[in-house]
Design a protein around this motif. Structure first.
Motif, PDB file in Angstrom:
ATOM      1  N   UNK A 193      16.314   5.524  -5.737  1.00  0.00           N
ATOM      2  CA  UNK A 193      16.188   4.739  -4.510  1.00  0.00           C
ATOM      3  C   UNK A 193      14.979   5.210  -3.698  1.00  0.00           C
ATOM      4  N   UNK A 194      14.780   6.527  -3.657  1.00  0.00           N
ATOM      5  CA  UNK A 194      13.640   7.081  -2.923  1.00  0.00           C
ATOM      6  C   UNK A 194      12.329   6.619  -3.551  1.00  0.00           C
ATOM      7  N   UNK A 195      12.257   6.637  -4.878  1.00  0.00           N
ATOM      8  CA  UNK A 195      11.030   6.207  -5.556  1.00  0.00           C
ATOM      9  C   UNK A 195      10.743   4.736  -5.281  1.00  0.00           C
ATOM     10  N   UNK A 196      11.782   3.910  -5.326  1.00  0.00           N
ATOM     11  CA  UNK A 196      11.599   2.483  -5.054  1.00  0.00           C
ATOM     12  C   UNK A 196      11.151   2.260  -3.614  1.00  0.00           C
ATOM     13  N   UNK A 197      11.754   3.004  -2.679  1.00  0.00           N
ATOM     14  CA  UNK A 197      11.378   2.860  -1.271  1.00  0.00           C
ATOM     15  C   UNK A 197       9.930   3.282  -1.051  1.00  0.00           C
ATOM     16  N   UNK A 198       9.505   4.356  -1.708  1.00  0.00           N
ATOM     17  CA  UNK A 198       8.120   4.814  -1.563  1.00  0.00           C
ATOM     18  C   UNK A 198       7.142   3.746  -2.042  1.00  0.00           C
ATOM     19  N   UNK A 199       7.481   3.074  -3.133  1.00  0.00           N
ATOM     20  CA  UNK A 199       6.596   2.012  -3.630  1.00  0.00           C
ATOM     21  C   UNK A 199       6.552   0.839  -2.658  1.00  0.00           C
ATOM     22  N   UNK A 200       7.698   0.502  -2.074  1.00  0.00           N
ATOM     23  CA  UNK A 200       7.733  -0.591  -1.104  1.00  0.00           C
ATOM     24  C   UNK A 200       6.913  -0.237   0.135  1.00  0.00           C
ATOM     25  N   UNK A 201       7.034   1.010   0.583  1.00  0.00           N
ATOM     26  CA  UNK A 201       6.256   1.453   1.743  1.00  0.00           C
ATOM     27  C   UNK A 201       4.764   1.351   1.450  1.00  0.00           C
ATOM     28  N   UNK A 202       4.364   1.766   0.254  1.00  0.00           N
ATOM     29  CA  UNK A 202       2.955   1.684  -0.114  1.00  0.00           C
ATOM     30  C   UNK A 202       2.444   0.260  -0.093  1.00  0.00           C
ATOM     31  N   UNK A 203       3.261  -0.670  -0.550  1.00  0.00           N
ATOM     32  CA  UNK A 203       2.860  -2.079  -0.553  1.00  0.00           C
ATOM     33  C   UNK A 203       2.718  -2.608   0.874  1.00  0.00           C
ATOM     34  N   UNK A 204       3.678  -2.267   1.726  1.00  0.00           N
ATOM     35  CA  UNK A 204       3.622  -2.721   3.120  1.00  0.00           C
ATOM     36  C   UNK A 204       2.415  -2.120   3.831  1.00  0.00           C
ATOM     37  N   UNK A 205       2.096  -0.866   3.537  1.00  0.00           N
ATOM     38  CA  UNK A 205       0.948  -0.222   4.179  1.00  0.00           C
ATOM     39  C   UNK A 205      -0.365  -0.912   3.817  1.00  0.00           C
ATOM     40  N   UNK A 206      -0.430  -1.520   2.633  1.00  0.00           N
ATOM     41  CA  UNK A 206      -1.634  -2.260   2.264  1.00  0.00           C
ATOM     42  C   UNK A 206      -1.870  -3.439   3.207  1.00  0.00           C
ATOM     43  N   UNK A 207      -0.786  -4.009   3.719  1.00  0.00           N
ATOM     44  CA  UNK A 207      -0.906  -5.106   4.678  1.00  0.00           C
ATOM     45  C   UNK A 207      -1.206  -4.566   6.076  1.00  0.00           C
ATOM     46  N   UNK A 208      -0.587  -3.439   6.424  1.00  0.00           N
ATOM     47  CA  UNK A 208      -0.695  -2.923   7.789  1.00  0.00           C
ATOM     48  C   UNK A 208      -2.021  -2.216   8.058  1.00  0.00           C
ATOM     49  N   UNK A 209      -2.590  -1.567   7.066  1.00  0.00           N
ATOM     50  CA  UNK A 209      -3.799  -0.769   7.304  1.00  0.00           C
ATOM     51  C   UNK A 209      -4.950  -1.578   7.902  1.00  0.00           C
ATOM     52  N   UNK A 210      -5.253  -2.779   7.396  1.00  0.00           N
ATOM     53  CA  UNK A 210      -6.329  -3.554   8.035  1.00  0.00           C
ATOM     54  C   UNK A 210      -6.021  -3.892   9.494  1.00  0.00           C
ATOM     55  N   UNK A 211      -4.755  -4.167   9.801  1.00  0.00           N
ATOM     56  CA  UNK A 211      -4.380  -4.456  11.186  1.00  0.00           C
ATOM     57  C   UNK A 211      -4.554  -3.221  12.059  1.00  0.00           C
ATOM     58  N   UNK A 212      -4.198  -2.065  11.522  1.00  0.00           N
ATOM     59  CA  UNK A 212      -4.294  -0.829  12.299  1.00  0.00           C
ATOM     60  C   UNK A 212      -5.739  -0.464  12.604  1.00  0.00           C
ATOM     61  N   UNK A 213      -6.661  -0.909  11.754  1.00  0.00           N
ATOM     62  CA  UNK A 213      -8.073  -0.572  11.963  1.00  0.00           C
ATOM     63  C   UNK A 213      -8.756  -1.478  12.980  1.00  0.00           C
ATOM     64  N   UNK A 214      -8.100  -2.560  13.346  1.00  0.00           N
ATOM     65  CA  UNK A 214      -8.698  -3.456  14.337  1.00  0.00           C
ATOM     66  C   UNK A 214      -8.723  -2.782  15.706  1.00  0.00           C
ATOM     67  N   UNK A 215      -9.770  -3.025  16.466  1.00  0.00           N
ATOM     68  CA  UNK A 215      -9.962  -2.347  17.747  1.00  0.00           C
ATOM     69  C   UNK A 215      -9.680  -3.236  18.953  1.00  0.00           C
ATOM     70  N   UNK A 216      -9.394  -4.511  18.723  1.00  0.00           N
ATOM     71  CA  UNK A 216      -9.206  -5.401  19.861  1.00  0.00           C
ATOM     72  C   UNK A 216      -7.879  -5.118  20.557  1.00  0.00           C
ATOM     73  N   UNK A 217      -7.781  -5.449  21.854  1.00  0.00           N
ATOM     74  CA  UNK A 217      -6.527  -5.231  22.588  1.00  0.00           C
ATOM     75  C   UNK A 217      -5.369  -5.981  21.935  1.00  0.00           C
TER      76      UNK A 217
END
Length: 239
Positions: A182-206
């Motif tokens: 379960x931990x391994x599956x969750x880690x893979x899911x987190x990695x996939x979600x982070x691929x979507x979130x990282x570009x948003x986190x790098x944005x500097x606009x308010x």
């Protein structure tokens, strides 16, 4: 509130309370009122409730200050005092109710648990409140299935949910080593979600941080829903 106002509120229930008693409890570190610029003590509503708890514990249960101090420290971490003398601090009923609701509708529950953000448990408290033995909890730690909050020796409410769930799984013969899948599956899911979130986190606009947080909650809920549906379908096909 001034010290005189605190005395006035406490005296109906504790007729023997005095200024010297309050100052003694303050000197012992059991209550820490603010000080005004003039040097006078300013008691808050929280200070008043702490004093009520201390005085009640002394009067009704004859608890020594050492034990009362331990109870207060546990309460500051979101726990409730032990139900019986010598027992571990308890997780509040409200947190247990949230866990029960999560078990009933797991795909609809997000990870916020906004009502209990400050819950912090020691290893012994986590074991006692989850139903795990310390040996089983140590196994979960060795597999990094539960982890302490960074820079502390405490666990949060998510660790409690994990430990409680693992304890339930153990009733069916599943041990901590089995839970690693379960931990391994969750880690893979987190990695996939982070691929979507990282570009948003790098944005500097308010507002980018708020958008990223909202997207994270949405993706978490969607991943939980998808995971639950896939498990249900797999089990149905195998039966």
């Amino acid at each position: 509130m001034s010290i005189g106002q605190v005395l006035a509120r406490l005296r109906p229930d504790f007729p023997d309370i005095s200024i010297s008693k309050l100052r003694f409890l303050e000197a012992e570190g059991l209550v820490e009122p603010e000080r005004a610029a003039s040097g006078y003590r300013k008691f808050s509503a929280t200070d008043l409730e702490r004093l009520r708890y201390i005085l009640t514990a002394q009067r009704d249960h004859y608890l020594p200050l050492r034990v009362i101090r331990e109870h207060l420290e546990a309460m500051e971490r979101g726990l409730e005092p032990p139900a019986a003398a010598g027992g571990p601090p308890r997780v509040p009923d409200s947190v247990q109710a949230e866990q029960a609701a999560a078990e009933e509708t797991p795909a609809e529950v997000d990870g916020g648990r906004a009502g209990t953000p400050d819950l912090r448990l020691s290893a012994d408290e986590l074991a006692a409140n989850s139903g795990l033995s310390r040996a089983r909890l140590d196994e979960l730690l060795s597999f990094k299935i539960v982890q302490m909050l960074p820079g502390t020796e405490y666990f949060d409410v998510d660790a409690l949910v994990v430990a409680t769930t693992v304890a339930r799984l153990a009733e069916y013969g599943l041990e901590p080593r089995h839970v690693r899948v379960f931990k391994s599956a969750a880690d893979r899911e987190v990695g996939l979600i982070e691929q979507v979130l990282n570009p948003l986190a790098r944005q500097k606009d308010p507002g980018s941080d708020t958008r990223a947080a909202d997207v994270a909650v949405e993706l978490e809920a969607l991943s939980l829903r998808l995971h639950a549906a896939l498990v249900r379908r797999g089990l149905r096909n195998d039966c």
